[in-house]
Each structure stands twice: as structure tokens, then as C-alpha cells.
Scaffold this motif. Structure first.
Motif, PDB file in Angstrom:
ATOM      1  N   ASP A 110      97.842   7.312  30.290  1.00 54.67           N
ATOM      2  CA  ASP A 110      97.646   7.760  31.667  1.00 54.67           C
ATOM      3  C   ASP A 110      96.148   7.903  31.929  1.00 54.67           C
ATOM      4  O   ASP A 110      95.370   8.144  30.998  1.00 54.67           O
ATOM      5  CB  ASP A 110      98.309   9.120  31.893  1.00 54.67           C
ATOM      6  N   ASP A 111      95.756   7.801  33.190  1.00 51.47           N
ATOM      7  CA  ASP A 111      94.342   7.982  33.524  1.00 51.47           C
ATOM      8  C   ASP A 111      93.839   9.361  33.112  1.00 51.47           C
ATOM      9  O   ASP A 111      92.672   9.536  32.763  1.00 51.47           O
ATOM     10  CB  ASP A 111      94.125   7.779  35.030  1.00 51.47           C
ATOM     11  N   SER A 112      94.726  10.376  33.170  1.00 50.61           N
ATOM     12  CA  SER A 112      94.316  11.741  32.858  1.00 50.61           C
ATOM     13  C   SER A 112      94.544  12.116  31.395  1.00 50.61           C
ATOM     14  O   SER A 112      94.237  13.230  30.982  1.00 50.61           O
ATOM     15  CB  SER A 112      95.089  12.730  33.747  1.00 50.61           C
ATOM     16  N   SER A 113      95.088  11.179  30.616  1.00 48.13           N
ATOM     17  CA  SER A 113      95.397  11.498  29.218  1.00 48.13           C
ATOM     18  C   SER A 113      94.130  11.727  28.411  1.00 48.13           C
ATOM     19  O   SER A 113      93.143  11.022  28.578  1.00 48.13           O
ATOM     20  CB  SER A 113      96.204  10.361  28.570  1.00 48.13           C
ATOM     21  N   ALA A 114      94.193  12.701  27.523  1.00 46.13           N
ATOM     22  CA  ALA A 114      93.078  12.951  26.621  1.00 46.13           C
ATOM     23  C   ALA A 114      93.314  12.308  25.261  1.00 46.13           C
ATOM     24  O   ALA A 114      92.463  12.374  24.381  1.00 46.13           O
ATOM     25  CB  ALA A 114      92.871  14.449  26.448  1.00 46.13           C
ATOM     26  N   SER A 115      94.474  11.680  25.077  1.00 43.47           N
ATOM     27  CA  SER A 115      94.763  11.024  23.806  1.00 43.47           C
ATOM     28  C   SER A 115      95.550   9.748  24.066  1.00 43.47           C
ATOM     29  O   SER A 115      96.190   9.582  25.108  1.00 43.47           O
ATOM     30  CB  SER A 115      95.564  11.952  22.883  1.00 43.47           C
ATOM     31  N   ARG A 116      95.474   8.842  23.109  1.00 47.41           N
ATOM     32  CA  ARG A 116      96.200   7.568  23.222  1.00 47.41           C
ATOM     33  C   ARG A 116      96.599   7.102  21.834  1.00 47.41           C
ATOM     34  O   ARG A 116      95.794   7.142  20.902  1.00 47.41           O
ATOM     35  CB  ARG A 116      95.320   6.519  23.908  1.00 47.41           C
ATOM     36  N   ASP A 117      97.845   6.658  21.692  1.00 47.83           N
ATOM     37  CA  ASP A 117      98.344   6.118  20.435  1.00 47.83           C
ATOM     38  C   ASP A 117      98.484   4.611  20.538  1.00 47.83           C
ATOM     39  O   ASP A 117      98.838   4.076  21.595  1.00 47.83           O
ATOM     40  CB  ASP A 117      99.716   6.703  20.088  1.00 47.83           C
ATOM     41  N   VAL A 118      98.225   3.920  19.431  1.00 48.81           N
ATOM     42  CA  VAL A 118      98.480   2.487  19.327  1.00 48.81           C
ATOM     43  C   VAL A 118      99.367   2.276  18.113  1.00 48.81           C
ATOM     44  O   VAL A 118      98.972   2.591  16.986  1.00 48.81           O
ATOM     45  CB  VAL A 118      97.172   1.670  19.158  1.00 48.81           C
ATOM     46  N   TRP A 119     100.579   1.779  18.331  1.00 45.97           N
ATOM     47  CA  TRP A 119     101.501   1.496  17.230  1.00 45.97           C
ATOM     48  C   TRP A 119     101.341   0.036  16.850  1.00 45.97           C
ATOM     49  O   TRP A 119     101.381  -0.855  17.696  1.00 45.97           O
ATOM     50  CB  TRP A 119     102.929   1.828  17.645  1.00 45.97           C
ATOM     51  N   ILE A 120     101.175  -0.234  15.548  1.00 45.72           N
ATOM     52  CA  ILE A 120     100.776  -1.558  15.071  1.00 45.72           C
ATOM     53  C   ILE A 120     101.930  -2.227  14.321  1.00 45.72           C
ATOM     54  O   ILE A 120     102.539  -1.616  13.434  1.00 45.72           O
ATOM     55  CB  ILE A 120      99.541  -1.441  14.149  1.00 45.72           C
ATOM     56  N   PHE A 121     102.203  -3.484  14.654  1.00 44.70           N
ATOM     57  CA  PHE A 121     103.307  -4.240  14.061  1.00 44.70           C
ATOM     58  C   PHE A 121     102.787  -5.542  13.462  1.00 44.70           C
ATOM     59  O   PHE A 121     101.879  -6.173  14.000  1.00 44.70           O
ATOM     60  CB  PHE A 121     104.362  -4.554  15.133  1.00 44.70           C
ATOM     61  N   ASP A 122     103.400  -5.936  12.343  1.00 41.74           N
ATOM     62  CA  ASP A 122     103.036  -7.195  11.698  1.00 41.74           C
ATOM     63  C   ASP A 122     103.285  -8.361  12.656  1.00 41.74           C
ATOM     64  O   ASP A 122     104.325  -8.425  13.319  1.00 41.74           O
ATOM     65  CB  ASP A 122     103.864  -7.371  10.417  1.00 41.74           C
ATOM     66  N   LYS A 123     102.339  -9.295  12.735  1.00 41.54           N
ATOM     67  CA  LYS A 123     102.440 -10.389  13.695  1.00 41.54           C
ATOM     68  C   LYS A 123     103.559 -11.368  13.363  1.00 41.54           C
ATOM     69  O   LYS A 123     104.026 -12.100  14.247  1.00 41.54           O
ATOM     70  CB  LYS A 123     101.109 -11.131  13.774  1.00 41.54           C
ATOM     71  N   HIS A 124     104.001 -11.386  12.109  1.00 42.00           N
ATOM     72  CA  HIS A 124     105.031 -12.343  11.709  1.00 42.00           C
ATOM     73  C   HIS A 124     106.397 -11.671  11.529  1.00 42.00           C
ATOM     74  O   HIS A 124     107.379 -12.080  12.156  1.00 42.00           O
ATOM     75  CB  HIS A 124     104.598 -13.044  10.424  1.00 42.00           C
ATOM     76  N   SER A 125     106.464 -10.638  10.696  1.00 37.58           N
ATOM     77  CA  SER A 125     107.748  -9.967  10.455  1.00 37.58           C
ATOM     78  C   SER A 125     108.100  -8.958  11.547  1.00 37.58           C
ATOM     79  O   SER A 125     109.252  -8.557  11.684  1.00 37.58           O
ATOM     80  CB  SER A 125     107.709  -9.238   9.102  1.00 37.58           C
ATOM     81  N   LEU A 126     107.083  -8.514  12.311  1.00 38.08           N
ATOM     82  CA  LEU A 126     107.233  -7.525  13.391  1.00 38.08           C
ATOM     83  C   LEU A 126     107.670  -6.148  12.878  1.00 38.08           C
ATOM     84  O   LEU A 126     108.163  -5.329  13.645  1.00 38.08           O
ATOM     85  CB  LEU A 126     108.224  -8.031  14.451  1.00 38.08           C
ATOM     86  N   THR A 127     107.470  -5.895  11.595  1.00 43.70           N
ATOM     87  CA  THR A 127     107.734  -4.565  11.051  1.00 43.70           C
ATOM     88  C   THR A 127     106.572  -3.628  11.408  1.00 43.70           C
ATOM     89  O   THR A 127     105.439  -4.071  11.604  1.00 43.70           O
ATOM     90  CB  THR A 127     107.902  -4.605   9.524  1.00 43.70           C
ATOM     91  N   LEU A 128     106.866  -2.335  11.485  1.00 48.21           N
ATOM     92  CA  LEU A 128     105.844  -1.349  11.832  1.00 48.21           C
ATOM     93  C   LEU A 128     104.877  -1.162  10.664  1.00 48.21           C
ATOM     94  O   LEU A 128     105.285  -0.810   9.556  1.00 48.21           O
ATOM     95  CB  LEU A 128     106.516  -0.019  12.188  1.00 48.21           C
ATOM     96  N   LEU A 129     103.596  -1.399  10.925  1.00 51.61           N
ATOM     97  CA  LEU A 129     102.565  -1.256   9.894  1.00 51.61           C
ATOM     98  C   LEU A 129     101.942   0.131   9.887  1.00 51.61           C
ATOM     99  O   LEU A 129     101.611   0.671   8.828  1.00 51.61           O
ATOM    100  CB  LEU A 129     101.455  -2.295  10.102  1.00 51.61           C
ATOM    101  N   GLY A 130     101.728   0.707  11.071  1.00 56.24           N
ATOM    102  CA  GLY A 130     101.050   2.000  11.135  1.00 56.24           C
ATOM    103  C   GLY A 130     100.626   2.313  12.553  1.00 56.24           C
ATOM    104  O   GLY A 130     101.227   1.838  13.521  1.00 56.24           O
ATOM    105  N   ALA A 131      99.559   3.085  12.682  1.00 54.86           N
ATOM    106  CA  ALA A 131      99.119   3.527  14.007  1.00 54.86           C
ATOM    107  C   ALA A 131      97.638   3.882  13.991  1.00 54.86           C
ATOM    108  O   ALA A 131      97.046   4.134  12.936  1.00 54.86           O
ATOM    109  CB  ALA A 131      99.934   4.735  14.461  1.00 54.86           C
ATOM    110  N   ARG A 132      97.053   3.877  15.175  1.00 56.29           N
ATOM    111  CA  ARG A 132      95.718   4.401  15.417  1.00 56.29           C
ATOM    112  C   ARG A 132      95.823   5.348  16.594  1.00 56.29           C
ATOM    113  O   ARG A 132      96.639   5.131  17.497  1.00 56.29           O
ATOM    114  CB  ARG A 132      94.725   3.278  15.765  1.00 56.29           C
ATOM    115  N   TRP A 133      95.022   6.430  16.597  1.00 50.14           N
ATOM    116  CA  TRP A 133      95.041   7.330  17.746  1.00 50.14           C
ATOM    117  C   TRP A 133      93.628   7.677  18.175  1.00 50.14           C
ATOM    118  O   TRP A 133      92.696   7.736  17.372  1.00 50.14           O
ATOM    119  CB  TRP A 133      95.866   8.587  17.481  1.00 50.14           C
ATOM    120  N   TYR A 134      93.475   7.846  19.477  1.00 49.04           N
ATOM    121  CA  TYR A 134      92.167   8.012  20.093  1.00 49.04           C
ATOM    122  C   TYR A 134      92.130   9.307  20.906  1.00 49.04           C
ATOM    123  O   TYR A 134      93.144   9.751  21.438  1.00 49.04           O
ATOM    124  CB  TYR A 134      91.862   6.844  21.030  1.00 49.04           C
ATOM    125  N   LEU A 135      90.929   9.874  21.017  1.00 48.56           N
ATOM    126  CA  LEU A 135      90.689  11.017  21.888  1.00 48.56           C
ATOM    127  C   LEU A 135      89.685  10.608  22.963  1.00 48.56           C
ATOM    128  O   LEU A 135      88.781   9.815  22.708  1.00 48.56           O
ATOM    129  CB  LEU A 135      90.129  12.213  21.105  1.00 48.56           C
TER     130      LEU A 135
END
Length: 365
Positions: A302-327
């Protein structure tokens, strides 16, 4: 208090203080592991700053990141006595009427398509049912912010984090165990309980039953597999933080549940399809986890959000690899505040054991 014991200035004298100390009940004593004091000091100071800003003339309080529990991220372990205080602060900081309205952002077609592809891939995953007596094991490589809440982000070195989450169907106060290696030399390799201790009104001990705050395999298997029904259920139980929309809260909630639990394939697919229906989801073509693996990122902000998550998936198997989060602070660009890479997941019979391979019920060492 005897008035004769006070000075003419009205200030309490030493005798007054001693008398009050004698009358007050003795404080509870508990041991808080090294480094944990700073966490609660930060929360308390944040609340003090928030209150001070709210009462100052023409003050504009900066948005504060949601303090909902981050299961993929490092767990703060404290005794029940200190959790009571922490629970009060968290409710004060994340609740209230200051929430932004639901986002009107439009999702990108690439993100929606990617999430449906991820859902289809998850249906092909062979998931071994987890018994009530077992533990779900997750091993991650984590990098986290070691700076204070009000100060600049300071990323520490990456370290291994292991979790053993209890699947017990009855309410428990110890919901799992955690072991961090390479983070704190004072507690290196030590297994510590993940405890709950704030009564929720249903149990005087504060024990927590399976549910949204403590998802187990059996409980997750009971959820609806229709994406629309699941999304309504998640929206009804999501905790919306200050300066955060309901859509943002649900997006983060889904990511946290998927990254830290095992569930039947059809339930995992339903979660991904429900995420695809949230307005504002978008794709990050190249996202990197803590282990340096590149993948497709799915995020929302959101424009007003103070945090943001990025969920990361393998480009081939599409399994969940992990995440990054921002402030993000007002007037500043987003800063990476942490990341995690899921290295192994599986099922074991006791905490402290490690699966021989993903999804294997046998445990070694």
C-alpha cells in the motif's frame, strides 16, 4: 502516607519511598536471555514516541510496521511474565482506528498468472500427512535487522535458524522449539522453547489451540479449498496494523502460513489462488533469497505501508524458496530489513531431530 514525612516542597522523602516499597508486592523474577531486553525496550520506546507525537501540536506520527508474529523470521523467546507486557504493547501498536482503507490497486496480470502456475505446481507435490504427535521441521538461512526500530537498518550476518513446530491438537503453552546457529555465541546451538503466555480469554493458562495463530497440519487440512471462501475466512481473522489495509494484512498472513507449515497439496493451492485474488499483487522478475538463489518474487504494498514482503519462488519448479522484507520511513526509499532462505523442511518425531530428506518422517540425530 504520613504528611509529616513529606517536605514542604511536596517531594517524597526517603522514608516515603521505603514505606511504598514495603507495601508494594514483590516483583516477579525471571531471566531474559541476552539481547532480548533491547527488543522490548524498542517496542516500549516506540510506544512512548507514538504517544508523544500524538499529543504534540500539528504532529504527524510516522507509520509503524505491523508487529504481527513473523513465523519465518527470528522468534523472540520470553517468559510468560514479560509476554503479558509485550502483548499489551503489541495490541496498542497494531490495533485501532488508524488503519487505511482497503487498497484500490490493481494486480498485474503477470503476478496473477504466476500465482496460478505456482498453485498448479503445488498440487503435484507429494506431502506426507503429519501426525498429531510429530513436529514440522523448517531449516532456514536468515539475515535480520540488528539496528533499533527508530534508527537506520543494520543487517547482521546470516545465520542458520531451525524450528520444530508442535502439531499437538490440544492447547499448549510451548508451541515449538527453535535453535539459532551463528547468531549469538552465548546461545549457539541451544534449543529454546517458543512459548505463549498471554491469556486470550479461553484458557487461564494462556495455552494456545490450533488456529490462525498456531496452524497445524490437521487444522490447515480443515480449511476450505475454495479460494474465495478461504479469502473471506482469512480476512475475518487477519490482524490489521496501523497504516495498513486489510488486503495487505491478508497478503502477509498467507505468506507467513505458507512459509512455515506443511499442509495437504489442495490446501496449499487454495492459499496461492486466494493470494492471486488480492488486489495489488505484483511480480518481481528477479528476487534473491539469503542463500543467493534467484527466483520469481510476489509482493504487494500500500502507499501508506511501512513494510513490504517479497515471497520468492524457484523459476523452474515454482517451489517457495524464501522471502525478503523491507521497511520504509516517510520520505525515504524502502530499505532491505531482512531475508530468509528455506533450506529444508520435513517431519520428525521429536524436536531436535532432523529429517533425512524433505518430507521424510524418519529422523536422524
Amino acid at each position: 502516607m504520613n504528611a509529616a514525612q513529606s517536605s514542604s516542597s511536596g517531594r517524597p522523602q526517603p522514608n516515603d519511598v521505603e514505606e511504598l516499597a514495603r507495601l508494594l508486592p514483590q516483583p516477579m523474577e525471571f531471566d531474559l536471555p541476552a539481547g532480548r531486553h533491547l527488543h522490548y525496550k524498542d517496542i516500549l520506546m516506540q510506544q512512548i514516541d507514538h504517544d508523544r507525537d500524538a499529543t504534540a501540536p500539528h504532529a504527524t506520527a510516522p507509520p509503524a510496521p505491523s508487529l504481527r508474529r513473523r513465523l519465518l523470521r527470528p522468534v523472540v523467546l520470553v517468559p510468560a511474565a514479560s509476554l503479558a507486557l509485550a502483548g499489551t504493547l503489541v495490541l496498542t501498536l497494531t490495533g485501532g482506528a488508524g488503519n487505511t482503507p482497503a487498497s484500490s490497486l490493481e494486480s498485474t496480470p503477470r503476478a496473477v498468472t504466476a500465482l496460478h502456475r505456482i498453485a498448479d505446481a503445488s498440487l503435484k507435490t507429494d506431502v506426507t500427512p503429519v501426525k498429531d504427535s510429530q513436529y514440522v521441521y523448517i531449516r532456514s538461512l536468515v539475515q535480520e535487522n540488528t539496528g533499533t526500530f527508530t534508527g537506520p537498518v543494520k543487517l547482521g550476518k546470516s545465520h542458520k535458524s531451525e524450528r520444530w513446530m508442535s502439531q499437538d491438537p490440544i492447547p499448549v503453552t510451548v508451541v515449538g522449539w527453535t535453535r539459532d546457529t551463528g547468531k549469538d555465541a552465548q546461545m549457539a546451538g541451544e534449543d529454546l522453547p517458543i512459548e505463549v503466555g498471554v491469556p486470550d480469554g479461553s484458557d487461564s493458562s494462556g495455552a494456545e489451540a490450533p488456529g490462525f495463530d498456531r496452524p497445524t497440519y490437521r487444522w490447515l487440512a480443515s480449511l476450505p479449498t475454495d479460494p474465495g471462501e478461504l479469502l473471506k475466512l482469512l480476512a475475518a481473522h487477519s490482524q490489521v496494523g496501523e497504516h495498513e489495509s486489510k488486503d495487505q494484512a491478508v497478503f502477509e498472513m498467507i505468506g507467513d502460513i505458507l512459509s512455515t507449515n506443511l499442509m495437504p497439496a489442495q490446501n496449499a493451492a487454495a492459499f496461492y489462488r486466494a493470494m492471486a485474488e488480492i488486489p495489488g499483487v505484483r511480480e518481481v522478475p528477479d528476487a534473491v533469497d539469503t542463500a543467493g538463489r534467484h527466483g520469481i518474487g510476489i509482493t504487494r504494498e500500500d502507499d501508506s505501508s511501512a513494510s513490504r514482503d517479497v515471497w520468492i519462488f524457484d523459476k523452474h519448479s515454482l517451489t517457495l524458496l524464501g522471502a525478503r522484507w523491507y521497511l520504509k520511513k516517510p520520505g525515504e526509499a524502502s530499505a532491505l530489513a531482512g531475508s530468509a532462505a528455506i533450506l529444508q523442511s520435513g517431519v520428525v518425531d521429536q524436536h531436535g531431530m532432523v529429517p533425512e530428506k524433505d518430507g521424510d518422517n524418519s529422523a536422524a540425530g
